[in-house]
Design an enzyme around this catalytic site. Structure first.
Site, PDB file in Angstrom:
ATOM      1  N   SER A  24     -18.778 -52.346  20.735  1.00  0.00           N
ATOM      2  CA  SER A  24     -19.597 -51.536  21.631  1.00  0.00           C
ATOM      3  C   SER A  24     -19.958 -50.210  20.958  1.00  0.00           C
ATOM      4  CB  SER A  24     -18.872 -51.345  22.962  1.00  0.00           C
ATOM      5  OG  SER A  24     -19.740 -50.858  23.955  1.00  0.00           O
ATOM      6  N   ASP A  76     -25.130 -59.977  27.822  1.00  0.00           N
ATOM      7  CA  ASP A  76     -24.839 -58.569  27.577  1.00  0.00           C
ATOM      8  C   ASP A  76     -26.166 -57.823  27.436  1.00  0.00           C
ATOM      9  OD1 ASP A  76     -24.029 -56.095  26.588  1.00  0.00           O
ATOM     10  OD2 ASP A  76     -22.829 -56.933  24.959  1.00  0.00           O
ATOM     11  N   HIS A 104     -20.433 -58.415  28.102  1.00  0.00           N
ATOM     12  CA  HIS A 104     -19.968 -57.323  27.258  1.00  0.00           C
ATOM     13  C   HIS A 104     -18.466 -57.118  27.474  1.00  0.00           C
ATOM     14  CE1 HIS A 104     -20.680 -53.743  24.834  1.00  0.00           C
ATOM     15  NE2 HIS A 104     -19.814 -53.121  25.613  1.00  0.00           N
TER      16      HIS A 104
END
Length: 194
Positions: A41, A135, A165
């Site tokens: 991320s 995501d 995610h």
């Protein structure tokens, strides 16, 4: 972390940590030629920005980048943001909040903030890129992978279907996908380090 320490604090910290590892690897039995960078991320953002900065500063590059569902374009203009920006754990409003706190009043197309806008992909080291299909930032990793491939940089990429995610931390919810993804990453790292 932002908002207390916005851009460029995290990137500068990452550079300091990487340089320390390069300079001290031998003292703790590590091979300075087998150092990689990676993150998931926002950690993927930092890893990619760090790697590009190392190129620009003519520093020793990592063996490879490991980017797990990385956020690489803080303009959030890819189709996956529209498709999965609501109801799939990570939301568009959360992404906007993070970007505002990380890079308030900054140019979000600056490659130091959004590494997908870097203009010398041919100079980057190889990459292992894992994306989550459901995501909103899925397309960031896919686009980064294609840019590397287009200039002949070695890249291993995998898009995991049916996951959201941060699924790698959700082992109880996605046991098979998580296990398979860890095994894939391990196998790819072994190939890159030989």
């Amino acid at each position: 972390m932002a908002p207390e320490n916005p851009y460029p604090s995290a990137v500068e910290d990452a550079i300091s940590a990487y340089m320390w590892c390069q300079q001290n690897a031998l003292s703790f039995g590590a091979d300075p030629n087998k150092i990689a960078v990676g993150g998931d991320s926002a950690g993927g953002t930092l890893s990619a920005a760090l790697t590009a900065r190392l190129v620009e500063d003519n520093c020793a590059l990592p063996s490879f980048q490991l980017l797990i569902y990385p956020s690489l374009d803080l303009t959030f203009s890819h189709p996956s943001v529209k498709q999965y920006g609501d109801g799939f754990f990570l939301t568009r409003s959360a992404l906007d909040y993070y970007a505002k706190n990380y890079a308030k009043d900054k140019n979000l197309k600056d490659w130091r903030i959004s590494p997908l806008y870097y203009d010398s992909f041919s100079k980057l080291p190889p990459a292992i890129i894992l994306t989550a299909d459901c995501d909103p930032i899925r397309d960031d990793g896919i686009a980064y992978s294609k840019k590397l491939e287009n200039v002949g940089v070695r890249v291993s990429s995998k898009n995991v279907p049916g996951v959201i995610h941060a699924f790698m931390q959700l082992i109880d919810i996605f046991p098979v996908q998580t296990s398979d993804s860890y095994a894939w990453i391990s196998a790819e790292m072994t190939k890159y380090w030989g």
